[in-house]
Enzyme design. Structure first.
Site, PDB file in Angstrom:
ATOM      1  N   HIS A  94     -10.880  -2.841   4.198  1.00  0.00           N
ATOM      2  CA  HIS A  94     -10.703  -2.498   5.612  1.00  0.00           C
ATOM      3  C   HIS A  94     -11.473  -1.239   6.007  1.00  0.00           C
ATOM      4  O   HIS A  94     -11.455  -0.867   7.180  1.00  0.00           O
ATOM      5  CB  HIS A  94      -9.212  -2.312   5.892  1.00  0.00           C
ATOM      6  CG  HIS A  94      -8.649  -1.164   5.125  1.00  0.00           C
ATOM      7  ND1 HIS A  94      -8.540  -1.180   3.741  1.00  0.00           N
ATOM      8  CD2 HIS A  94      -8.220   0.055   5.516  1.00  0.00           C
ATOM      9  CE1 HIS A  94      -8.063  -0.017   3.340  1.00  0.00           C
ATOM     10  NE2 HIS A  94      -7.844   0.748   4.393  1.00  0.00           N
ATOM     11  N   ASP A  95     -12.087  -0.554   5.058  1.00  0.00           N
ATOM     12  CA  ASP A  95     -12.880   0.649   5.361  1.00  0.00           C
ATOM     13  C   ASP A  95     -14.380   0.367   5.340  1.00  0.00           C
ATOM     14  O   ASP A  95     -15.176   1.284   5.574  1.00  0.00           O
ATOM     15  CB  ASP A  95     -12.622   1.754   4.325  1.00  0.00           C
ATOM     16  CG  ASP A  95     -11.211   2.322   4.381  1.00  0.00           C
ATOM     17  OD1 ASP A  95     -10.589   2.268   5.451  1.00  0.00           O
ATOM     18  OD2 ASP A  95     -10.745   2.826   3.330  1.00  0.00           O
ATOM     19  N   GLU A 131      -6.812   3.879  -5.457  1.00  0.00           N
ATOM     20  CA  GLU A 131      -8.066   4.097  -4.730  1.00  0.00           C
ATOM     21  C   GLU A 131      -8.593   5.484  -5.095  1.00  0.00           C
ATOM     22  O   GLU A 131      -7.956   6.494  -4.812  1.00  0.00           O
ATOM     23  CB  GLU A 131      -7.844   4.012  -3.219  1.00  0.00           C
ATOM     24  CG  GLU A 131      -9.162   4.038  -2.456  1.00  0.00           C
ATOM     25  CD  GLU A 131      -9.040   4.553  -1.027  1.00  0.00           C
ATOM     26  OE1 GLU A 131      -9.916   4.239  -0.213  1.00  0.00           O
ATOM     27  OE2 GLU A 131      -8.081   5.294  -0.725  1.00  0.00           O
ATOM     28  N   ASP A 170       0.852  -1.175   0.000  1.00  0.00           N
ATOM     29  CA  ASP A 170       0.000   0.000   0.000  1.00  0.00           C
ATOM     30  C   ASP A 170       0.899   1.239   0.000  1.00  0.00           C
ATOM     31  O   ASP A 170       1.802   1.349   0.829  1.00  0.00           O
ATOM     32  CB  ASP A 170      -0.843  -0.023   1.285  1.00  0.00           C
ATOM     33  CG  ASP A 170      -2.229   0.537   1.100  1.00  0.00           C
ATOM     34  OD1 ASP A 170      -2.329   1.632   0.522  1.00  0.00           O
ATOM     35  OD2 ASP A 170      -3.204  -0.101   1.539  1.00  0.00           O
ATOM     36  N   ASP A 175      -3.182   4.627  -2.188  1.00  0.00           N
ATOM     37  CA  ASP A 175      -4.197   5.217  -1.323  1.00  0.00           C
ATOM     38  C   ASP A 175      -4.655   6.592  -1.847  1.00  0.00           C
ATOM     39  O   ASP A 175      -3.822   7.416  -2.248  1.00  0.00           O
ATOM     40  CB  ASP A 175      -3.579   5.390   0.077  1.00  0.00           C
ATOM     41  CG  ASP A 175      -4.585   5.769   1.138  1.00  0.00           C
ATOM     42  OD1 ASP A 175      -5.529   4.987   1.346  1.00  0.00           O
ATOM     43  OD2 ASP A 175      -4.423   6.844   1.753  1.00  0.00           O
TER      44      ASP A 175
HETATM   45  O1  TEU Z   1      -9.489   5.738   2.521  1.00  0.00           O
HETATM   46  C1  TEU Z   1     -10.009   6.762   1.730  1.00  0.00           C
HETATM   47  C2  TEU Z   1     -11.038   7.550   2.309  1.00  0.00           C
HETATM   48  O2  TEU Z   1     -11.342   8.603   1.796  1.00  0.00           O
HETATM   49  C3  TEU Z   1     -11.693   7.116   3.551  1.00  0.00           C
HETATM   50  O3  TEU Z   1     -11.926   8.244   4.335  1.00  0.00           O
HETATM   51  C4  TEU Z   1     -12.967   6.502   3.216  1.00  0.00           C
HETATM   52  O4  TEU Z   1     -13.734   7.404   2.484  1.00  0.00           O
HETATM   53  C5  TEU Z   1     -13.686   6.226   4.460  1.00  0.00           C
HETATM   54  O5  TEU Z   1     -12.945   5.350   5.220  1.00  0.00           O
HETATM   55  C6  TEU Z   1     -15.019   5.652   4.201  1.00  0.00           C
HETATM   56  O6  TEU Z   1     -15.850   6.138   5.205  1.00  0.00           O
HETATM   57  C7  TEU Z   1      -8.110   5.511   2.499  1.00  0.00           C
HETATM   58  C8  TEU Z   1      -7.778   4.322   3.355  1.00  0.00           C
HETATM   59  O7  TEU Z   1      -8.334   3.162   2.784  1.00  0.00           O
HETATM   60  C9  TEU Z   1      -8.242   4.586   4.738  1.00  0.00           C
HETATM   61  O8  TEU Z   1      -8.080   3.477   5.581  1.00  0.00           O
HETATM   62  C10 TEU Z   1      -7.460   5.773   5.254  1.00  0.00           C
HETATM   63  O9  TEU Z   1      -7.951   6.149   6.511  1.00  0.00           O
HETATM   64  C11 TEU Z   1      -7.557   6.972   4.310  1.00  0.00           C
HETATM   65  O10 TEU Z   1      -7.375   6.625   2.959  1.00  0.00           O
HETATM   66  C12 TEU Z   1      -6.484   7.979   4.646  1.00  0.00           C
HETATM   67  O11 TEU Z   1      -5.228   7.488   4.295  1.00  0.00           O
END
Ligand code: TEU
Ligand code: CA
Length: 539
Positions: free
Chosen positions: A312-313, A238, A100, A196
């Protein structure tokens, strides 16, 4: 153009959130050696790529997405030697590792930011984005995106927590440092990267532009030239801001940017339009059909799709759009797997999805500890939201739900660790386990195993044309995949009702299904969550 075959066209990626995967040294935190010991399990599942969420040095304000040193491994997860062993042992099994890359921001403890905040004329100052005044830009984790530094009399930009200052991509020195770092990991033998929030790097904060800034694609092409070119790497960006119109810019092969992106249109279908994901709305099956077929057709010759339900989100898919309650959990989880893995693209399986892990539905707000979740709870309670309603939204949508420890067996700490894990186990950890799934021929695990292998052996699944069937059907999501020598039909009853689906099945036979004893006729009677793959191939 669409015919150029790449190795990831037949791959399935398994995403690991290392902290919650497997703990090898009894500190309650998953680690690299824990992953190494589960490689045979992953090989058995059949996947050939692992995506590791960040394992770099980090204070972990945001689960490792706040990196304080891009060149070293977080000691909680192991050492560089452990990482090299992971690359080595997985490659012996034919499994590739992708890392990542968090390139939009660093941790505030990164040396660059420590230097940058010493004085306005420090050489690193311009690695970040500063302003004498704040604007009304909001952080994605609530509140202002600007944080004041009194001794500089300036604000710095942070689209995430204030401990995650945004990098200034307009600075060529910063970009060169980033490319150098990416090449360091390539030289370690990684097979690619997940990038990311990559659509944020071209931001123009003073014009209110977050995603899709004017220089975004120039930066990606520059990165390609400096890092990816000629190396046969798989890269996935992403991009929450992706639309079918701008998606080809990233993944159309002649553009030399990325292999594919994660777009989130289907993921946003169960929130009120314009609202946040905590503002719940029922999923409309026709919306889901429309979005998937738009992306399948839209990138047909113009790029490449990634296919995912989970990460994971996100909350667990079986709890979200399946049925995690008792008997139908297995059937609906298999249906969702078949629906997704029948499409064209590279599928991603998030740890635990292959055994149908569910949302934990913790009984009160205090159980939820992720930074995004905590901030939203605070903001919404302050605004006067009903705590009961809020708890329900958090149970259904919080990132914590995908981060409970992997359920390996029914021992005290789920076989994840032999001590109290860093975060709560899901209450159902004794009944939903890998151990149980492997013993049962009819488990969700074996459906995933079948689908993963089918992608390796079946060219129609890999590259066949996609065609949606019966858009108007209220319960069935069905489509056809066609190549020069085969047609596949994927027919999924998305709901817990019995329903019919009309199809001339005289030349078809069942390739796979989640129920036994299927009688084919020109009206297929579908049971709750029934999913069938049919083929017209003779042998
Ligand atoms: O997530 C992208 C992101 O914009 C997140 O805020 C996402 O929209 C949210 O989790 C959904 O509610 C990436 C990563 O996957 C996340 O784990 C990180 O926290 C974020 O970027 C910041 O690096
Ligand atoms: Ca550990």
């Amino acid at each position: 153009m669409g015919d150029i075959q790449k190795w990831w066209h037949s791959s399935v990626v398994y995403q690991i959130y290392p902290k919650s995967f497997n703990d090898s040294n009894s500190d309650g935190i998953g680690d690299i050696q824990g992953i190494i010991s589960k490689l045979p399990y992953l090989k058995y599942l059949g996947i050939d790529v692992i995506w590791l969420t960040p394992i770099y040095q980090s204070p972990e304000i945001d689960g490792g997405y706040d990196i304080s040193d891009y060149y070293s491994i977080n000691p909680k997860y192991g050492t560089m030697t452990d990482f090299e062993e992971l690359i080595q042992k997985s490659s012996e099994l034919g499994i590739k590792i992708i890392m990542d890359l968090v390139l939009n921001h660093t941790s505030d403890l990164h040396r660059w930011f420590q230097e940058a905040s010493k004085s306005r004329d420090n050489p690193y100052h311009d690695y970040y984005i500063w302003s004498d005044e704040s604007t009304n830009l909001q952080s994605n984790f609530t509140g202002s995106a600007w944080e004041y530094v009194p001794h500089l009399e300036q604000f710095y930009l942070h689209f995430y927590s204030k401990e995650q200052p945004d990098l200034n991509w307009e600075n060529p020195n910063l970009r060169n440092e980033i490319y150098k770092m990416i090449n360091f990991w390539i030289s370690k033998g990684v097979a690619g990267f997940r990038l990311d929030v990559i659509d944020l790097i071209g931001k123009k904060p003073f014009e209110g532009i977050k995603e899709n800034g004017p220089q975004l694609h120039n930066y990606l092409q520059e990165m390609y030239t400096h890092c990816f070119k000629g190396k046969n790497l798989m890269t996935v960006g992403e991009t929450w801001g992706a639309t079918i119109e701008n998606a080809p810019l990233y993944s159309r092969p002649d553009r030399n940017e990325l292999s594919m992106i994660f777009q989130f249109e289907q993921i946003n279908l169960d929130k009120i339009p314009g609202g946040q994901r905590w503002d719940l709305k029922e999923l409309d099956l026709q919306d889901l059909k429309q979005v998937f077929s738009k992306w399948q057709l839209g990138l047909e010759n113009n790029g490449w799709n990634s296919l995912f339900w989970n990460n994971h989100d996100l909350p667990r898919i079986v709890s979200r759009w399946g049925n995690d309650n008792g008997y139908y959990r297995t059937l609906s989880a298999k249906m969702l797997a078949i629906l997704l893995h029948g499409m064209k693209g590279t599928p991603y399986i998030y740890q635990g999805e292959e055994i149908g892990m569910t949302n934990p539905n913790f009984p009160s707000l205090e159980y939820y500890s992720d930074i995004e979740t905590k901030n939203i709870i605070e903001e919404r309670l302050a605004k006067g939201d009903d705590p009961k309603k809020l708890l329900r939204a958090i149970q259904l949508k919080a990132r914590d739900s995908g981060r409970t420890p992997m359920q390996w067996d029914d021992t005290k700490f789920a076989g994840f660790s032999d001590t109290e894990p860093w975060t709560q186990l899901s209450p159902n950890f004794e009944s939903i386990t890998v151990k149980q799934a492997l013993k049962d021929n009819d488990s969700i695990f074996y459906t995933y195993q079948f689908l993963v292998n089918l992608r390796k052996t079946n060219g129609t699944l890999r590259l066949g044309k996609f065609e949606l069937l019966e858009f108007d059907h209220p319960h069935v999501f069905a489509y056809r995949r066609t190549s020069h020598n085969e047609t596949l039909y994927i027919i999924c009853n998305f709901h817990q009702v019995e329903t019919d689906f009309s199809l001339d099945t005289s030349n078809l036979k069942v390739l796979y299904s989640n129920y036994q004893d299927i009688q084919l006729s020109n009206k297929i009677g579908l049971r709750p969550y029934e999913a069938i793959i049919l083929t017209d191939k003779k042998e």
